[in-house]
Design a protein around this motif. Structure first.
Motif, mmCIF file in Angstrom:
data_model
loop_
_atom_site.group_PDB
_atom_site.id
_atom_site.type_symbol
_atom_site.label_atom_id
_atom_site.label_comp_id
_atom_site.label_asym_id
_atom_site.label_seq_id
_atom_site.Cartn_x
_atom_site.Cartn_y
_atom_site.Cartn_z
ATOM 1 N N PRO A 18 0.822 -1.208 0.000
ATOM 2 C CA PRO A 18 0.000 0.000 0.000
ATOM 3 C C PRO A 18 0.857 1.261 0.000
ATOM 4 O O PRO A 18 2.056 1.223 0.290
ATOM 5 N N ALA A 19 0.222 2.378 -0.305
ATOM 6 C CA ALA A 19 0.940 3.648 -0.403
ATOM 7 C C ALA A 19 1.675 3.976 0.882
ATOM 8 O O ALA A 19 2.781 4.535 0.851
ATOM 9 N N GLU A 20 1.085 3.622 2.028
ATOM 10 C CA GLU A 20 1.724 3.940 3.302
ATOM 11 C C GLU A 20 3.075 3.235 3.452
ATOM 12 O O GLU A 20 4.025 3.805 3.993
ATOM 13 N N VAL A 21 3.154 2.010 2.961
ATOM 14 C CA VAL A 21 4.411 1.255 3.052
ATOM 15 C C VAL A 21 5.442 1.830 2.079
ATOM 16 O O VAL A 21 6.613 2.023 2.432
ATOM 17 N N VAL A 22 5.018 2.124 0.855
ATOM 18 C CA VAL A 22 5.936 2.709 -0.127
ATOM 19 C C VAL A 22 6.444 4.059 0.370
ATOM 20 O O VAL A 22 7.637 4.372 0.261
ATOM 21 N N HIS A 23 5.557 4.854 0.934
ATOM 22 C CA HIS A 23 5.952 6.150 1.492
ATOM 23 C C HIS A 23 7.035 5.965 2.560
ATOM 24 O O HIS A 23 8.036 6.693 2.578
ATOM 25 N N ALA A 24 6.847 4.979 3.432
ATOM 26 C CA ALA A 24 7.811 4.740 4.507
ATOM 27 C C ALA A 24 9.148 4.279 3.958
ATOM 28 O O ALA A 24 10.213 4.732 4.408
ATOM 29 N N VAL A 25 9.128 3.390 2.975
ATOM 30 C CA VAL A 25 10.367 2.845 2.425
ATOM 31 C C VAL A 25 11.126 3.895 1.619
ATOM 32 O O VAL A 25 12.349 4.015 1.717
ATOM 33 N N PHE A 26 10.401 4.688 0.825
ATOM 34 C CA PHE A 26 11.051 5.712 0.003
ATOM 35 C C PHE A 26 11.538 6.882 0.845
ATOM 36 O O PHE A 26 12.463 7.584 0.468
ATOM 37 N N TYR A 27 10.876 7.135 1.938
ATOM 38 C CA TYR A 27 11.310 8.047 3.001
ATOM 39 C C TYR A 27 11.177 9.530 2.697
ATOM 40 O O TYR A 27 10.790 10.300 3.565
ATOM 41 N N ASN A 28 11.500 9.981 1.495
ATOM 42 C CA ASN A 28 11.681 11.419 1.308
ATOM 43 C C ASN A 28 10.624 12.103 0.448
ATOM 44 O O ASN A 28 10.868 13.176 -0.094
ATOM 45 N N PHE A 29 9.456 11.491 0.326
ATOM 46 C CA PHE A 29 8.366 12.147 -0.383
ATOM 47 C C PHE A 29 7.402 12.785 0.610
ATOM 48 O O PHE A 29 7.183 12.250 1.696
ATOM 49 N N ALA A 30 6.836 13.904 0.214
ATOM 50 C CA ALA A 30 5.897 14.609 1.092
ATOM 51 C C ALA A 30 4.628 13.783 1.267
ATOM 52 O O ALA A 30 4.279 12.943 0.418
ATOM 53 N N ASP A 31 3.926 14.008 2.359
ATOM 54 C CA ASP A 31 2.684 13.288 2.633
ATOM 55 C C ASP A 31 1.722 13.420 1.456
ATOM 56 O O ASP A 31 1.507 14.515 0.929
ATOM 57 N N GLY A 32 1.158 12.294 1.054
ATOM 58 C CA GLY A 32 0.162 12.288 -0.006
ATOM 59 C C GLY A 32 0.711 12.099 -1.399
ATOM 60 O O GLY A 32 -0.042 11.755 -2.315
ATOM 61 N N GLU A 33 2.022 12.305 -1.606
ATOM 62 C CA GLU A 33 2.574 12.204 -2.961
ATOM 63 C C GLU A 33 2.522 10.777 -3.497
ATOM 64 O O GLU A 33 2.179 10.559 -4.658
ATOM 65 N N VAL A 34 2.859 9.804 -2.664
ATOM 66 C CA VAL A 34 2.817 8.412 -3.117
ATOM 67 C C VAL A 34 1.381 8.000 -3.411
ATOM 68 O O VAL A 34 1.103 7.337 -4.421
ATOM 69 N N ALA A 35 0.459 8.402 -2.551
ATOM 70 C CA ALA A 35 -0.937 7.977 -2.676
ATOM 71 C C ALA A 35 -1.613 8.510 -3.935
ATOM 72 O O ALA A 35 -2.667 8.001 -4.330
ATOM 73 N N ARG A 36 -1.043 9.497 -4.579
ATOM 74 C CA ARG A 36 -1.606 9.972 -5.842
ATOM 75 C C ARG A 36 -1.331 8.992 -6.983
ATOM 76 O O ARG A 36 -1.909 9.115 -8.070
ATOM 77 N N HIS A 37 -0.461 8.021 -6.736
ATOM 78 C CA HIS A 37 -0.064 7.102 -7.805
ATOM 79 C C HIS A 37 -0.276 5.633 -7.436
ATOM 80 O O HIS A 37 -0.577 4.815 -8.306
ATOM 81 N N ILE A 38 -0.087 5.315 -6.173
ATOM 82 C CA ILE A 38 -0.304 3.944 -5.686
ATOM 83 C C ILE A 38 -1.499 3.961 -4.735
ATOM 84 O O ILE A 38 -1.551 4.791 -3.829
ATOM 85 N N PRO A 39 -2.499 3.094 -4.973
ATOM 86 C CA PRO A 39 -2.491 1.901 -5.839
ATOM 87 C C PRO A 39 -3.027 2.103 -7.259
ATOM 88 O O PRO A 39 -3.215 1.129 -7.984
ATOM 89 N N TRP A 40 -3.272 3.358 -7.702
ATOM 90 C CA TRP A 40 -3.863 3.554 -9.029
ATOM 91 C C TRP A 40 -3.089 2.819 -10.107
ATOM 92 O O TRP A 40 -3.687 2.179 -10.998
#
Length: 276
Positions: free
Chosen positions: A55-77
């Motif tokens: 999920p986006a929350e896990v990718v956000h945590a692993v990638f570390y340096n993206f602002a809140d919400g940036e990953v979720a605009r793309h994953i899981p779409w």
């Protein structure tokens, strides 16, 4: 550390140039051809694919340096358009094609197989504990074609180093956006003009910079304090130290050979230009 810090850092410079070809125009176009709406769809699909349907929350945590919400605009779409397995294949093909396009005759060099072998030996030998993205990448099949294998090895080594770097940022209390601010200052760029964070709301960036200033890392005029400069330098040195075990499998002569073989490839590659 059996290899000098200078050589380990030189490997970082070389694998950064080779690994980041993934973020260039040819792979971007390959992802758009399979339904990605924009550059960042392809970025997150390709880079997150080794984590599976995380999920986006896990990718956000692993990638570390993206602002809140940036990953979720793309994953899981993106996973409604392409599977992780397909994204891995698109990324590899596009990246290898981009390298071949830029290095020209070097792609057919008789010594390329040897360099690919050395790079791969290092890339699959590094410790995986605490390195989630590296571990995901290491679970993938290693390509047989030499150019693709060199790209794959560079990506493994780059993400192994990146996982260690993120751990050190966390240990030193530096968040992802803060890390981008410090990088911007190190490059002599105003944070509001730095490519990775220029799009963030000005108030948000101001809050981040003010927090770094309150910690004594950023001066009133906006540049580094001595403490800030020393902290960033220390983190970079420690990052190289954590990356060094990947090269323990190589002798001094083999690492020298690898550096010599990767240098003309790295020199021939152009830094990627991020498109929206």
């Amino acid at each position: 550390m059996p290899h000098s810090q200078a050589k380990v850092h030189r490997m970082f410079e070389l694998i950064e140039a080779i690994g980041t070809i993934t973020f260039s125009e040819v792979p971007d176009e390959a992802f758009r051809a399979v339904g990605m709406r924009n550059y960042w769809d392809g970025y997150f699909a390709g880079r997150a694919a080794p984590l599976g349907l995380a999920p986006a929350e896990v990718v956000h945590a692993v990638f570390y340096n993206f602002a809140d919400g940036e990953v979720a605009r793309h994953i899981p779409w993106v996973w409604g358009k392409i599977t992780p397995e397909e994204a891995i294949a698109v990324r590899e093909r596009g990246s290898a094609a981009a390298i071949r396009q830029q290095i020209g005759e070097l792609a057919g060099s008789p010594g390329l197989v040897r360099i690919a072998d050395l790079a791969t030996r290092a890339a699959v030998s590094a410790p995986a504990e605490g390195r989630a993205l590296y571990a995901g990448l290491r679970s993938l099949d290693v390509p047989e074609e030499p150019v693709a294998r060199i790209w794959h090895a560079a990506t493994l080594l780059r993400e192994h180093r990146g996982d260690g770097h993120n751990a050190l940022l966390l240990a030193h209390g530096i968040g992802g956006t803060e890390a981008h601010v410090l990088t911007a200052l190190a490059l002599g760029i105003k944070p509001a003009e730095f490519g990775r964070i220029h799009h963030l709301p000005r108030a948000q960036l101001t809050t981040v910079v003010d927090g770094l200033r309150a910690r004594g890392l950023v001066a009133a005029a906006g540049g580094f304090t001595d403490a800030g400069r020393e902290l960033r330098a220390r983190i970079e040195v420690l990052t190289d130290d954590l990356a060094a075990p990947a090269y323990d499998v190589l002798s001094v002569a083999e690492l020298d050979e690898l550096i010599a073989g990767l240098t003309p490839i790295s020199d021939a590659l152009q830094p990627p230009v991020i498109r929206s």
